[in-house]
Design a protein around this motif. Structure first.
Motif, PDB file in Angstrom:
ATOM      1  N   LEU A 140       0.858  -1.181   0.000  1.00  0.00           N
ATOM      2  CA  LEU A 140       0.000   0.000   0.000  1.00  0.00           C
ATOM      3  C   LEU A 140       0.895   1.231   0.000  1.00  0.00           C
ATOM      4  CD1 LEU A 140      -2.886   1.207   0.228  1.00  0.00           C
ATOM      5  CD2 LEU A 140      -2.492   1.312   2.704  1.00  0.00           C
ATOM      6  N   ARG A 141       0.808   2.016  -1.033  1.00  0.00           N
ATOM      7  CA  ARG A 141       1.622   3.221  -1.131  1.00  0.00           C
ATOM      8  C   ARG A 141       0.790   4.428  -0.701  1.00  0.00           C
ATOM      9  NH1 ARG A 141       3.234   2.793  -6.079  1.00  0.00           N
ATOM     10  NH2 ARG A 141       1.884   4.342  -7.065  1.00  0.00           N
ATOM     11  N   VAL A 142       1.362   5.219   0.207  1.00  0.00           N
ATOM     12  CA  VAL A 142       0.693   6.412   0.726  1.00  0.00           C
ATOM     13  C   VAL A 142       1.411   7.634   0.176  1.00  0.00           C
ATOM     14  CG1 VAL A 142      -0.018   7.661   2.789  1.00  0.00           C
ATOM     15  CG2 VAL A 142       0.088   5.152   2.823  1.00  0.00           C
ATOM     16  N   ASP A 143       0.655   8.522  -0.463  1.00  0.00           N
ATOM     17  CA  ASP A 143       1.227   9.724  -1.080  1.00  0.00           C
ATOM     18  C   ASP A 143       0.527  10.948  -0.476  1.00  0.00           C
ATOM     19  OD1 ASP A 143       2.265  11.693  -2.650  1.00  0.00           O
ATOM     20  OD2 ASP A 143       1.746  10.766  -4.571  1.00  0.00           O
ATOM     21  N   PRO A 144       0.995  11.411   0.714  1.00  0.00           N
ATOM     22  CA  PRO A 144       0.302  12.509   1.407  1.00  0.00           C
ATOM     23  C   PRO A 144       0.162  13.790   0.583  1.00  0.00           C
ATOM     24  CG  PRO A 144       1.842  11.429   2.875  1.00  0.00           C
ATOM     25  CD  PRO A 144       2.118  10.899   1.507  1.00  0.00           C
ATOM     26  N   PRO A 145       1.191  14.236  -0.160  1.00  0.00           N
ATOM     27  CA  PRO A 145       1.024  15.494  -0.903  1.00  0.00           C
ATOM     28  C   PRO A 145      -0.158  15.465  -1.865  1.00  0.00           C
ATOM     29  CG  PRO A 145       3.337  14.889  -0.825  1.00  0.00           C
ATOM     30  CD  PRO A 145       2.573  13.719  -0.297  1.00  0.00           C
ATOM     31  N   ARG A 146      -0.457  14.290  -2.423  1.00  0.00           N
ATOM     32  CA  ARG A 146      -1.565  14.195  -3.368  1.00  0.00           C
ATOM     33  C   ARG A 146      -2.807  13.564  -2.737  1.00  0.00           C
ATOM     34  NH1 ARG A 146      -0.038  11.500  -8.885  1.00  0.00           N
ATOM     35  NH2 ARG A 146       0.913   9.904  -7.575  1.00  0.00           N
ATOM     36  N   SER A 147      -2.740  13.271  -1.428  1.00  0.00           N
ATOM     37  CA  SER A 147      -3.847  12.607  -0.721  1.00  0.00           C
ATOM     38  C   SER A 147      -4.297  11.379  -1.500  1.00  0.00           C
ATOM     39  CB  SER A 147      -5.027  13.575  -0.526  1.00  0.00           C
ATOM     40  OG  SER A 147      -4.644  14.671   0.255  1.00  0.00           O
ATOM     41  N   ARG A 148      -3.330  10.558  -1.865  1.00  0.00           N
ATOM     42  CA  ARG A 148      -3.577   9.416  -2.743  1.00  0.00           C
ATOM     43  C   ARG A 148      -3.102   8.127  -2.094  1.00  0.00           C
ATOM     44  NH1 ARG A 148      -3.486   9.483  -8.955  1.00  0.00           N
ATOM     45  NH2 ARG A 148      -3.187   7.326  -9.611  1.00  0.00           N
ATOM     46  N   LEU A 149      -3.925   7.092  -2.190  1.00  0.00           N
ATOM     47  CA  LEU A 149      -3.566   5.757  -1.732  1.00  0.00           C
ATOM     48  C   LEU A 149      -3.529   4.829  -2.932  1.00  0.00           C
ATOM     49  CD1 LEU A 149      -5.939   5.410   1.371  1.00  0.00           C
ATOM     50  CD2 LEU A 149      -3.540   6.111   1.382  1.00  0.00           C
ATOM     51  N   THR A 150      -2.531   3.927  -2.956  1.00  0.00           N
ATOM     52  CA  THR A 150      -2.408   2.997  -4.079  1.00  0.00           C
ATOM     53  C   THR A 150      -2.110   1.601  -3.558  1.00  0.00           C
ATOM     54  OG1 THR A 150      -1.583   4.727  -5.561  1.00  0.00           O
ATOM     55  CG2 THR A 150      -1.176   2.436  -6.206  1.00  0.00           C
ATOM     56  N   LEU A 151      -2.925   0.653  -3.981  1.00  0.00           N
ATOM     57  CA  LEU A 151      -2.668  -0.751  -3.683  1.00  0.00           C
ATOM     58  C   LEU A 151      -2.013  -1.379  -4.907  1.00  0.00           C
ATOM     59  CD1 LEU A 151      -3.059  -3.217  -1.770  1.00  0.00           C
ATOM     60  CD2 LEU A 151      -5.222  -3.637  -3.003  1.00  0.00           C
ATOM     61  N   ASP A 192     -12.124   6.287   3.676  1.00  0.00           N
ATOM     62  CA  ASP A 192     -12.977   5.234   3.123  1.00  0.00           C
ATOM     63  C   ASP A 192     -12.262   4.460   2.020  1.00  0.00           C
ATOM     64  OD1 ASP A 192     -15.102   5.868   4.798  1.00  0.00           O
ATOM     65  OD2 ASP A 192     -15.812   7.429   3.454  1.00  0.00           O
ATOM     66  N   GLY A 193     -11.397   5.144   1.274  1.00  0.00           N
ATOM     67  CA  GLY A 193     -10.644   4.466   0.232  1.00  0.00           C
ATOM     68  C   GLY A 193      -9.696   3.430   0.809  1.00  0.00           C
ATOM     69  N   HIS A 194      -9.128   3.713   1.980  1.00  0.00           N
ATOM     70  CA  HIS A 194      -8.249   2.742   2.639  1.00  0.00           C
ATOM     71  C   HIS A 194      -9.019   1.471   2.971  1.00  0.00           C
ATOM     72  CE1 HIS A 194      -6.296   0.879   6.176  1.00  0.00           C
ATOM     73  NE2 HIS A 194      -5.170   1.163   5.516  1.00  0.00           N
ATOM     74  N   ALA A 195     -10.232   1.624   3.480  1.00  0.00           N
ATOM     75  CA  ALA A 195     -11.044   0.455   3.811  1.00  0.00           C
ATOM     76  C   ALA A 195     -11.362  -0.351   2.550  1.00  0.00           C
ATOM     77  CB  ALA A 195     -12.335   0.895   4.503  1.00  0.00           C
ATOM     78  N   MET A 196     -11.642   0.337   1.458  1.00  0.00           N
ATOM     79  CA  MET A 196     -11.948  -0.365   0.209  1.00  0.00           C
ATOM     80  C   MET A 196     -10.734  -1.132  -0.304  1.00  0.00           C
ATOM     81  SD  MET A 196     -13.075   1.183  -3.491  1.00  0.00           S
ATOM     82  CE  MET A 196     -11.368   1.677  -3.831  1.00  0.00           C
ATOM     83  N   LEU A 197      -9.563  -0.501  -0.281  1.00  0.00           N
ATOM     84  CA  LEU A 197      -8.360  -1.172  -0.773  1.00  0.00           C
ATOM     85  C   LEU A 197      -7.993  -2.358   0.113  1.00  0.00           C
ATOM     86  CD1 LEU A 197      -6.191   1.922  -1.800  1.00  0.00           C
ATOM     87  CD2 LEU A 197      -7.541   0.430  -3.279  1.00  0.00           C
ATOM     88  N   MET A 198      -8.222  -2.234   1.425  1.00  0.00           N
ATOM     89  CA  MET A 198      -7.947  -3.367   2.308  1.00  0.00           C
ATOM     90  C   MET A 198      -8.929  -4.523   2.066  1.00  0.00           C
ATOM     91  SD  MET A 198      -5.219  -2.720   3.972  1.00  0.00           S
ATOM     92  CE  MET A 198      -4.762  -2.016   2.366  1.00  0.00           C
ATOM     93  N   ALA A 199     -10.142  -4.197   1.664  1.00  0.00           N
ATOM     94  CA  ALA A 199     -11.090  -5.251   1.325  1.00  0.00           C
ATOM     95  C   ALA A 199     -10.631  -6.008   0.083  1.00  0.00           C
ATOM     96  CB  ALA A 199     -12.482  -4.649   1.101  1.00  0.00           C
ATOM     97  N   VAL A 200     -10.064  -5.286  -0.883  1.00  0.00           N
ATOM     98  CA  VAL A 200      -9.508  -5.941  -2.068  1.00  0.00           C
ATOM     99  C   VAL A 200      -8.341  -6.845  -1.657  1.00  0.00           C
ATOM    100  CG1 VAL A 200      -8.349  -5.603  -4.285  1.00  0.00           C
ATOM    101  CG2 VAL A 200     -10.204  -4.054  -3.598  1.00  0.00           C
ATOM    102  N   ALA A 201      -7.458  -6.325  -0.800  1.00  0.00           N
ATOM    103  CA  ALA A 201      -6.304  -7.104  -0.351  1.00  0.00           C
ATOM    104  C   ALA A 201      -6.742  -8.366   0.390  1.00  0.00           C
ATOM    105  CB  ALA A 201      -5.412  -6.242   0.549  1.00  0.00           C
TER     106      ALA A 201
END
Length: 307
Positions: free
Chosen positions: A13-24, A67-76
């Motif tokens: 899980l990549r966290v990109d605070p400047p862009r408020s972006r999460l990537t699985l 909420d996006g974090h919860a969704m990506l963890m559900a995929v994982a």
């Protein structure tokens, strides 16, 4: 910052605070194509790092950080715990979220107004003992809205200042069998706070007046018209009668389109799949000598204008 997610296969899980972006990031087999993405704020891309293909699923809106974090963890979890292939895991997760978060659907304004008009007629009918609830055909796909012993009645309701009504289909203003057909024109307007009727309150009131088979008919009819009780907080308008209702005998001189009239004009109605037209009844005098049931309902609904 890349955070490993323990399990098999290895996910990050990549966290990109400047862009408020999460990537699985998920390993992706060479023969698998990514799914078509229809979501506005979720990006789905294929990346190649060395000899390995990866599926990257990213949130692209700062409002989705939590909420996006919860969704990506559900995929994982689907991939690591359930052994589901990445693309299928993503599709299942999005389908589940869309189902759970689906927007509630409420009646259209036209359907709400039409139902209020019919229920006001039903209430007047019950209050005067003109007939039982079984006379209301509601949303049950019958020819006309009410079937009484002496007459069939089509209720048309409008919020316009003019007495204009939409007619749906060539058969709506055709009498059934030997029963005369009358059109009851109802005009509504929005009421002030505490005045008039909200649709859910009107339904509740009618439910207190009937029981047994009549209650079942009422519930079945409002459901067939598109009502469900989970719409209660969505339907907030209050309605009252704008004018006393007016009844018209649907006879030879009444403006309408029917299969027989069109056939008499040498018009082939077979190719006509849908016909909807508006009838202007403003200023048209009410028909004289309405049947007893219709007269009783009109008198009861008109009480509000007696003062």
């Amino acid at each position: 910052m890349a955070i490993p997610i323990a399990g098999t296969p290895t996910l990050r899980l990549r966290v990109d605070p400047p862009r408020s972006r999460l990537t699985l990031r998920v390993p992706l087999a060479s023969e698998v194509e990514p799914p078509v993405n229809t979501l506005a704020h979720v990006a789905v891309e294929v990346r190649i790092d060395g000899n390995q293909r990866f599926l990257e699923i990213s949130t692209t809106d700062e409002r989705l950080v939590v909420d996006g974090h919860a969704m990506l963890m559900a995929v994982a979890d689907r991939i690591q715990l359930d052994g589901i292939e990445p693309v299928e895991a993503l599709e299942q997760t999005l389908a589940t979220w869309e189902t759970i978060l689906a927007s509630r659907v409420r009646l259209t304004l036209q359907a709400e107004v039409g139902l209020v008009g019919e229920l006001l007629v039903l209430r007047a009918m019950l209050d005067t003992a003109a007939a039982g609830a079984s006379a209301w055909r509601g949303g049950l796909s019958e020819e006309h809205d009410f079937g009484f012993a002496d007459v069939d009645v089509e209720v048309k309701t409008t919020t316009s200042e003019q007495r204009r009504h939409w007619i749906h289909g060539l058969g709506q203003l055709v009498p059934t069998g030997d029963s005369p057909l009358w059109l009851l024109s109802v005009q509504l307007t929005r009421a002030g706070e505490g005045d008039g009727h909200r649709l859910p309150e009107l339904i509740d009131d009618l439910r207190t007046r009937v029981s047994g088979a009549d209650r079942a008919i009422l519930d079945q009819s409002v459901a067939a018209a598109g009502w469900s009780d989970d719409q209660r907080d969505l339907v907030t308008d209050r309605w009252r009668l704008r004018t006393p209702p007016v009844a018209f005998h649907v006879a030879d001189d009444f403006p309408r389109l029917t299969p027989d009239l069109l056939a008499a004009a040498s018009i082939d109605v077979a190719p006509l799949r849908q016909v909807t037209y508006e009838v202007e009844l403003t200023g048209r005098p009410a028909s004289s000598d309405p049947p007893a049931t219709v007269a009783t309902i009109i008198k009861d609904l008109g009480k509000a204008f007696d003062d």
